[in-house]
Design a protein around this motif. Structure first.
Motif, PDB file in Angstrom:
ATOM      1  N   UNK A  57       0.803  -1.235   0.000  1.00  9.63           N
ATOM      2  CA  UNK A  57       0.000   0.000   0.000  1.00  9.63           C
ATOM      3  C   UNK A  57       0.834   1.282   0.000  1.00  9.63           C
ATOM      4  N   UNK A  58       2.065   1.199   0.465  1.00  8.85           N
ATOM      5  CA  UNK A  58       2.920   2.389   0.492  1.00  8.85           C
ATOM      6  C   UNK A  58       3.295   2.871  -0.907  1.00  8.85           C
ATOM      7  N   UNK A  59       3.126   2.018  -1.911  1.00 11.85           N
ATOM      8  CA  UNK A  59       3.511   2.391  -3.277  1.00 11.85           C
ATOM      9  C   UNK A  59       2.421   3.154  -4.034  1.00 11.85           C
ATOM     10  N   UNK A  60       1.190   3.165  -3.517  1.00 13.91           N
ATOM     11  CA  UNK A  60       0.095   3.787  -4.269  1.00 13.91           C
ATOM     12  C   UNK A  60       0.369   5.261  -4.584  1.00 13.91           C
ATOM     13  N   UNK A  61       0.616   6.079  -3.562  1.00 15.41           N
ATOM     14  CA  UNK A  61       0.783   7.511  -3.808  1.00 15.41           C
ATOM     15  C   UNK A  61       2.017   7.844  -4.649  1.00 15.41           C
ATOM     16  N   UNK A  95      -0.452   9.515 -24.944  1.00 15.89           N
ATOM     17  CA  UNK A  95      -1.412  10.235 -24.103  1.00 15.89           C
ATOM     18  C   UNK A  95      -2.533   9.302 -23.642  1.00 15.89           C
ATOM     19  N   UNK A  96      -3.064   8.517 -24.561  1.00 12.95           N
ATOM     20  CA  UNK A  96      -4.132   7.567 -24.218  1.00 12.95           C
ATOM     21  C   UNK A  96      -3.608   6.513 -23.238  1.00 12.95           C
ATOM     22  N   UNK A  97      -2.399   5.989 -23.476  1.00 14.66           N
ATOM     23  CA  UNK A  97      -1.838   4.986 -22.573  1.00 14.66           C
ATOM     24  C   UNK A  97      -1.661   5.546 -21.163  1.00 14.66           C
ATOM     25  N   UNK A  98      -1.163   6.779 -21.071  1.00 15.91           N
ATOM     26  CA  UNK A  98      -0.954   7.401 -19.770  1.00 15.91           C
ATOM     27  C   UNK A  98      -2.284   7.580 -19.045  1.00 15.91           C
ATOM     28  N   UNK A  99      -3.283   8.100 -19.728  1.00 17.05           N
ATOM     29  CA  UNK A  99      -4.595   8.296 -19.114  1.00 17.05           C
ATOM     30  C   UNK A  99      -5.209   6.976 -18.672  1.00 17.05           C
ATOM     31  N   UNK A 104      -6.657   3.139 -14.281  1.00 12.94           N
ATOM     32  CA  UNK A 104      -6.508   1.810 -13.684  1.00 12.94           C
ATOM     33  C   UNK A 104      -5.860   1.877 -12.301  1.00 12.94           C
ATOM     34  N   UNK A 105      -4.885   2.766 -12.145  1.00 11.13           N
ATOM     35  CA  UNK A 105      -4.233   2.931 -10.843  1.00 11.13           C
ATOM     36  C   UNK A 105      -5.245   3.400  -9.806  1.00 11.13           C
ATOM     37  N   UNK A 106      -6.022   4.412 -10.165  1.00 12.63           N
ATOM     38  CA  UNK A 106      -6.968   4.993  -9.207  1.00 12.63           C
ATOM     39  C   UNK A 106      -8.122   4.048  -8.883  1.00 12.63           C
ATOM     40  N   UNK A 107      -8.649   3.381  -9.893  1.00 11.08           N
ATOM     41  CA  UNK A 107      -9.857   2.579  -9.675  1.00 11.08           C
ATOM     42  C   UNK A 107      -9.591   1.138  -9.263  1.00 11.08           C
ATOM     43  N   UNK A 142       1.260  -5.355 -16.667  1.00 12.36           N
ATOM     44  CA  UNK A 142       0.599  -4.505 -17.661  1.00 12.36           C
ATOM     45  C   UNK A 142       1.229  -3.117 -17.688  1.00 12.36           C
ATOM     46  N   UNK A 143       1.391  -2.512 -16.522  1.00 13.97           N
ATOM     47  CA  UNK A 143       1.921  -1.155 -16.477  1.00 13.97           C
ATOM     48  C   UNK A 143       3.353  -1.081 -17.003  1.00 13.97           C
TER      49      UNK A 143
END
Length: 166
Positions: A57-61, A95-99, A104-107, A142-143
């Motif tokens: 969990x420390x890696x999220x932010x 741009x699309x890949x980054x978005x 995916x990271x947030x949700x 994936x990332x």
């Protein structure tokens, strides 16, 4: 088709933005590798599961921050340079890949990392838990793959412009 009129941007500003973009993307890639290590090590050595999962969990932010910095600096570069934001296919694809990765990271990644941390704490203390063992091997794969594809696009800059129909 003529390029739109651009305001002159100092070379130092463009180089600073490019430096921020390269550093934030490299940090994002490094954090994804760290995430992968913490996810895959317990598969090889189950005794390390509790410790690895508690750290996740420390890696999220940091991952989210690096991704946002990469997005903002990439948009800045697109606005400041001849490449534009959606003038060339490779820039639009990045741009699309980054978005997509940020969504995916947030949700998806945030709840998975939270569950992993909870599972790791329960495992370390021997407390029974209702949380399932999270299956989070896909996010780092994936990332990392998407970020490597974006890097290849940045280096090779395949030809082709986005057509604009009027």
């Amino acid at each position: 088709m003529r390029d739109p009129v651009r305001w002159p941007v100092p070379v130092a500003a463009r180089r600073s933005m490019l430096t921020l973009h390269v550093v934030s993307t490299a940090a994002w890639l490094g954090l994804d590798v760290a995430l992968g290590v913490l996810v895959f090590v317990p598969m090889a050595n189950p005794a390390l599961t509790a410790a690895c999962y508690q750290v996740l969990p420390l890696l999220f932010w940091p991952v989210l921050t690096a991704g946002l910095l990469a997005l903002l600096s990439g948009v800045g570069i697109g606005v400041m340079t001849r490449w534009g934001l959606v003038r060339h296919w490779w820039v639009a694809a990045k741009l699309v890949m980054n978005l997509l990765l940020l969504v995916l990271i947030a949700l998806l990644l945030h709840p998975a990392l939270t569950d992993a941390g909870e599972f790791g704490r329960a495992l370390a203390t021997g407390t029974p838990t209702t949380v399932e063992v999270p299956r989070i091997f896909m996010p780092p794969v994936v990332s990392t793959t998407v970020l490597l594809v974006a890097t290849v696009l940045s280096v090779w800059k395949p030809k082709g412009r986005v057509s604009r129909r009027r």
